[in-house]
Design a protein around this motif. Sequence first.
Motif, PDB file in Angstrom:
ATOM      1  N   UNK A  75      58.248 -45.318  -9.389  1.00  0.00           N
ATOM      2  CA  UNK A  75      59.243 -44.978 -10.386  1.00  0.00           C
ATOM      3  C   UNK A  75      59.004 -43.554 -10.921  1.00  0.00           C
ATOM      4  N   UNK A  76      57.753 -43.256 -11.324  1.00  0.00           N
ATOM      5  CA  UNK A  76      57.428 -41.931 -11.854  1.00  0.00           C
ATOM      6  C   UNK A  76      57.623 -40.870 -10.770  1.00  0.00           C
ATOM      7  N   UNK A  77      57.239 -41.205  -9.543  1.00  0.00           N
ATOM      8  CA  UNK A  77      57.402 -40.279  -8.422  1.00  0.00           C
ATOM      9  C   UNK A  77      58.874 -39.926  -8.236  1.00  0.00           C
ATOM     10  N   UNK A  78      59.736 -40.924  -8.294  1.00  0.00           N
ATOM     11  CA  UNK A  78      61.179 -40.698  -8.128  1.00  0.00           C
ATOM     12  C   UNK A  78      61.729 -39.875  -9.300  1.00  0.00           C
ATOM     13  N   UNK A  79      61.224 -40.133 -10.499  1.00  0.00           N
ATOM     14  CA  UNK A  79      61.651 -39.370 -11.678  1.00  0.00           C
ATOM     15  C   UNK A  79      61.319 -37.892 -11.469  1.00  0.00           C
ATOM     16  N   UNK A  80      60.120 -37.609 -10.998  1.00  0.00           N
ATOM     17  CA  UNK A  80      59.708 -36.235 -10.744  1.00  0.00           C
ATOM     18  C   UNK A  80      60.580 -35.560  -9.700  1.00  0.00           C
ATOM     19  N   UNK A  81      60.875 -36.269  -8.629  1.00  0.00           N
ATOM     20  CA  UNK A  81      61.726 -35.714  -7.572  1.00  0.00           C
ATOM     21  C   UNK A  81      63.135 -35.452  -8.099  1.00  0.00           C
ATOM     22  N   UNK A  82      63.673 -36.391  -8.862  1.00  0.00           N
ATOM     23  CA  UNK A  82      65.045 -36.247  -9.390  1.00  0.00           C
ATOM     24  C   UNK A  82      65.161 -35.079 -10.365  1.00  0.00           C
ATOM     25  N   UNK A  83      64.079 -34.736 -11.030  1.00  0.00           N
ATOM     26  CA  UNK A  83      64.113 -33.623 -11.986  1.00  0.00           C
ATOM     27  C   UNK A  83      63.877 -32.291 -11.277  1.00  0.00           C
ATOM     28  N   UNK A  84      62.941 -32.237 -10.335  1.00  0.00           N
ATOM     29  CA  UNK A  84      62.541 -30.974  -9.715  1.00  0.00           C
ATOM     30  C   UNK A  84      63.431 -30.567  -8.549  1.00  0.00           C
ATOM     31  N   UNK A  85      63.893 -31.489  -7.757  1.00  0.00           N
ATOM     32  CA  UNK A  85      64.690 -31.162  -6.570  1.00  0.00           C
ATOM     33  C   UNK A  85      65.946 -30.352  -6.901  1.00  0.00           C
ATOM     34  N   UNK A  86      66.728 -30.705  -7.918  1.00  0.00           N
ATOM     35  CA  UNK A  86      67.903 -29.870  -8.234  1.00  0.00           C
ATOM     36  C   UNK A  86      67.541 -28.428  -8.595  1.00  0.00           C
ATOM     37  N   UNK A  87      66.393 -28.218  -9.212  1.00  0.00           N
ATOM     38  CA  UNK A  87      65.959 -26.851  -9.546  1.00  0.00           C
ATOM     39  C   UNK A  87      65.802 -26.048  -8.264  1.00  0.00           C
ATOM     40  N   UNK A  88      65.135 -26.611  -7.278  1.00  0.00           N
ATOM     41  CA  UNK A  88      64.930 -25.908  -6.003  1.00  0.00           C
ATOM     42  C   UNK A  88      66.266 -25.650  -5.300  1.00  0.00           C
ATOM     43  N   UNK A  89      67.156 -26.624  -5.324  1.00  0.00           N
ATOM     44  CA  UNK A  89      68.455 -26.467  -4.670  1.00  0.00           C
ATOM     45  C   UNK A  89      69.285 -25.394  -5.380  1.00  0.00           C
ATOM     46  N   UNK A  90      69.312 -25.434  -6.701  1.00  0.00           N
ATOM     47  CA  UNK A  90      70.083 -24.441  -7.460  1.00  0.00           C
ATOM     48  C   UNK A  90      69.527 -23.029  -7.277  1.00  0.00           C
ATOM     49  N   UNK A  91      68.207 -22.884  -7.266  1.00  0.00           N
ATOM     50  CA  UNK A  91      67.591 -21.550  -7.148  1.00  0.00           C
ATOM     51  C   UNK A  91      67.801 -20.999  -5.744  1.00  0.00           C
ATOM     52  N   UNK A  92      67.820 -21.884  -4.730  1.00  0.00           N
ATOM     53  CA  UNK A  92      68.007 -21.440  -3.337  1.00  0.00           C
ATOM     54  C   UNK A  92      69.372 -20.785  -3.137  1.00  0.00           C
ATOM     55  N   UNK A  93      70.369 -21.208  -3.886  1.00  0.00           N
ATOM     56  CA  UNK A  93      71.735 -20.680  -3.740  1.00  0.00           C
ATOM     57  C   UNK A  93      71.933 -19.351  -4.469  1.00  0.00           C
ATOM     58  N   UNK A  94      70.958 -18.895  -5.231  1.00  0.00           N
ATOM     59  CA  UNK A  94      71.099 -17.683  -6.040  1.00  0.00           C
ATOM     60  C   UNK A  94      70.864 -16.417  -5.211  1.00  0.00           C
ATOM     61  N   UNK A  95      71.622 -15.358  -5.501  1.00  0.00           N
ATOM     62  CA  UNK A  95      71.393 -14.070  -4.833  1.00  0.00           C
ATOM     63  C   UNK A  95      70.323 -13.263  -5.581  1.00  0.00           C
ATOM     64  N   UNK A  96      69.280 -12.881  -4.888  1.00  0.00           N
ATOM     65  CA  UNK A  96      68.205 -12.087  -5.490  1.00  0.00           C
ATOM     66  C   UNK A  96      68.416 -10.622  -5.114  1.00  0.00           C
ATOM     67  N   UNK A  97      68.538  -9.767  -6.109  1.00  0.00           N
ATOM     68  CA  UNK A  97      68.763  -8.356  -5.812  1.00  0.00           C
ATOM     69  C   UNK A  97      67.658  -7.471  -6.383  1.00  0.00           C
ATOM     70  N   UNK A  98      66.794  -8.035  -7.182  1.00  0.00           N
ATOM     71  CA  UNK A  98      65.687  -7.262  -7.741  1.00  0.00           C
ATOM     72  C   UNK A  98      64.416  -7.581  -6.970  1.00  0.00           C
ATOM     73  N   UNK A  99      63.333  -7.090  -7.484  1.00  0.00           N
ATOM     74  CA  UNK A  99      62.033  -7.370  -6.892  1.00  0.00           C
ATOM     75  C   UNK A  99      61.821  -8.880  -6.810  1.00  0.00           C
ATOM     76  N   UNK A 100      61.124  -9.321  -5.818  1.00  0.00           N
ATOM     77  CA  UNK A 100      60.832 -10.745  -5.673  1.00  0.00           C
ATOM     78  C   UNK A 100      59.408 -11.061  -6.118  1.00  0.00           C
ATOM     79  N   UNK A 101      58.861 -10.207  -6.951  1.00  0.00           N
ATOM     80  CA  UNK A 101      57.503 -10.398  -7.447  1.00  0.00           C
ATOM     81  C   UNK A 101      57.577 -11.083  -8.806  1.00  0.00           C
ATOM     82  N   UNK A 102      56.909 -12.218  -8.926  1.00  0.00           N
ATOM     83  CA  UNK A 102      56.877 -12.959 -10.182  1.00  0.00           C
ATOM     84  C   UNK A 102      55.726 -12.463 -11.052  1.00  0.00           C
ATOM     85  N   UNK A 103      55.886 -12.656 -12.344  1.00  0.00           N
ATOM     86  CA  UNK A 103      54.861 -12.168 -13.265  1.00  0.00           C
ATOM     87  C   UNK A 103      53.828 -13.234 -13.609  1.00  0.00           C
TER      88      UNK A 103
END
Length: 170
Positions: A1-29
């Motif tokens: 149950x907890x595992x599925x909760x984690x997947x349901x919360x985190x997976x949309x973040x990865x999907x949404x971020x993958x669709x974004x256009x990156x035009x600046x540096x790709x270096x995180x702080x």
Amino acid sequence: MIFMWGICVVLPVAILIKKMPFCRSRVLSHSFCLHQDMLRLVCGDVRVNSLYGLTAVILTKGLDSLTILLSYTMIIRAILNIVSQEAQAKAFSTCISHLSAVLIFYIPLIGLSIIHRFGKHLPPLTHTLLADAYLLVPPVLNPLVYSWKTKQIRRRILILLCRRRTQQQV
């Protein structure tokens, strides 16, 4: 149950971020990939990502916190029904260790979430230091919290602290 909760919360973040256009540096702080930090590198509209990220933080941290609060309320009620004072003290001691470990994890996490959402005016170093504190503080303090219950370790720590105080007073 907890595992599925984690997947349901985190997976949309990865999907949404993958669709974004990156035009600046790709270096995180940071030492790790934070959703809000990724959104700063996007040159498109990030309202959906930002709203989802805020909703996910509120739901996960809010529901987790409410569940923990409810659990500890029930635990404390059960402890107060124990007749023996010695058994009550032992149960409260265990409860305090667990609650300390939870707080050591949640306080930096909530602070990090708030700073990244609303602290845009703060210097980048503040964000980086808080993110690193979130990664380092809980694992460093957790063994200390749980070992504090061991009499020999507690006695040794108190001896070390008393020596330092005596040396500082001289």
